[in-house]
Design a protein around this motif. Structure first.
Motif, mmCIF file in Angstrom:
data_model
loop_
_atom_site.group_PDB
_atom_site.id
_atom_site.type_symbol
_atom_site.label_atom_id
_atom_site.label_comp_id
_atom_site.label_asym_id
_atom_site.label_seq_id
_atom_site.Cartn_x
_atom_site.Cartn_y
_atom_site.Cartn_z
ATOM 1 N N HIS A 1 0.168 -2.970 -10.612
ATOM 2 C CA HIS A 1 1.382 -2.177 -10.404
ATOM 3 C C HIS A 1 2.449 -3.026 -9.760
ATOM 4 O O HIS A 1 2.173 -4.091 -9.220
ATOM 5 C CB HIS A 1 1.107 -0.899 -9.621
ATOM 6 C CG HIS A 1 0.838 -1.091 -8.149
ATOM 7 N ND1 HIS A 1 -0.350 -1.537 -7.661
ATOM 8 C CD2 HIS A 1 1.632 -0.877 -7.074
ATOM 9 C CE1 HIS A 1 -0.300 -1.579 -6.339
ATOM 10 N NE2 HIS A 1 0.902 -1.195 -5.946
ATOM 11 N N HIS B 1 5.904 -3.393 -7.211
ATOM 12 C CA HIS B 1 6.599 -2.879 -6.030
ATOM 13 C C HIS B 1 8.093 -3.070 -6.259
ATOM 14 O O HIS B 1 8.498 -4.053 -6.871
ATOM 15 C CB HIS B 1 6.162 -3.640 -4.782
ATOM 16 C CG HIS B 1 4.829 -3.185 -4.238
ATOM 17 N ND1 HIS B 1 4.229 -3.788 -3.157
ATOM 18 C CD2 HIS B 1 4.014 -2.176 -4.624
ATOM 19 C CE1 HIS B 1 3.082 -3.150 -2.900
ATOM 20 N NE2 HIS B 1 2.922 -2.186 -3.777
ATOM 21 N N SER C 1 -0.441 -1.163 -0.026
ATOM 22 C CA SER C 1 -0.254 -0.029 0.880
ATOM 23 C C SER C 1 -1.600 0.664 1.083
ATOM 24 O O SER C 1 -2.583 0.326 0.431
ATOM 25 C CB SER C 1 0.745 0.948 0.281
ATOM 26 O OG SER C 1 0.188 1.547 -0.868
ATOM 27 N N ASP D 1 -2.657 2.045 -2.129
ATOM 28 C CA ASP D 1 -3.121 0.955 -2.999
ATOM 29 C C ASP D 1 -4.584 0.627 -2.695
ATOM 30 O O ASP D 1 -5.408 0.495 -3.600
ATOM 31 C CB ASP D 1 -2.290 -0.314 -2.782
ATOM 32 C CG ASP D 1 -0.863 -0.160 -3.275
ATOM 33 O OD1 ASP D 1 -0.573 0.794 -4.014
ATOM 34 O OD2 ASP D 1 -0.036 -1.017 -2.905
ATOM 35 N N ILE E 1 -0.596 -7.013 -7.810
ATOM 36 C CA ILE E 1 0.652 -6.386 -7.372
ATOM 37 C C ILE E 1 1.789 -7.360 -7.685
ATOM 38 O O ILE E 1 1.718 -8.544 -7.353
ATOM 39 C CB ILE E 1 0.636 -6.044 -5.866
ATOM 40 C CG1 ILE E 1 -0.465 -5.005 -5.567
ATOM 41 C CG2 ILE E 1 2.000 -5.496 -5.423
ATOM 42 C CD1 ILE E 1 -0.557 -4.580 -4.111
HETATM 43 ZN ZN ZN Z 1 1.592 -0.721 -4.063
#
Ligand code: ZN
Length: 131
Positions: free
Chosen positions: A70, A72, A80, A83, A96
Motif C-alpha cells: 500500500h 502512504h 501504522s 498496518d 509500503i
Molecule cells: Zn500504512
C-alpha cells in the motif's frame, strides 16, 4: 515457499499506481509465482471513502496472500498500528510506498513490521509472448 524477490515490472507497476492515485492510498495483495512476487491483486473499489485503503484491505474476507502493498500519501513509510495488524494477518512481505513514488521510495517489512531486504529481479515469464 521461499521468496526470492519481486519482479521489476511488478514493482514498477506498484510505483506507477501509487503515484497516479496519490493522495488516495493504493492498496493490494501480493502473489508469488515460483518464489517471485509477480502479481498484485488490487483492492476493488477505489472510490473515496471514509475508511482508508489499508483498513478496507484488512477487512477483506479469506485474506490469503504472500503479503500486501500500500501507499502512504506522504514520505513517511513507517507502518501504522493498522498496518501492523494487517501484516500479522497475512503473508510475510509487506511493501509500503511513499512520496515521491520513485525507485527508492519503498520499503519491505516482515509480518512483525521489521524492515527486510527484497531483491528486485529481472524476470521473464514463460507465458510471456513477444510479437
Ligand atoms: Zn500504512
Amino acid at each position: 515457499m521461499q521468496i526470492k524477490g519481486i519482479a521489476r515490472d511488478t514493482l514498477n507497476f506498484i510505483l506507477e499506481a501509487s503515484k497516479s492515485m496519490a493522495p488516495v492510498e493504493f492498496a493490494g495483495l501480493l502473489q508469488e509465482k515460483d518464489g517471485i512476487i509477480s502479481e498484485v491483486l488490487i483492492l476493488p473499489g477505489t472510490e473515496s471513502s471514509d475508511t482508508n485503503a489499508i483498513l478496507r484491505l484488512y477487512m477483506m474476507p479469506n485474506i490469503k496472500a504472500t503479503g500486501s502493498v500500500h501507499s502512504h500519501p506522504g514520505s513517511n513509510r513507517s507502518p501504522s498500528q493498522a498496518d501492523l495488524q494487517l501484516f500479522s494477518r497475512t503473508g510475510n512481505y509487506h511493501i509500503i510506498v511513499g512520496r515521491p513514488y520513485n525507485k527508492q521510495s519503498w520499503t519491505c517489512y516482515d509480518k512483525k513490521g521489521k524492515t527486510i531486504e527484497l531483491p528486485v529481479l529481472d524476470v521473464e515469464f514463460e507465458d510471456y509472448e513477444e510479437f
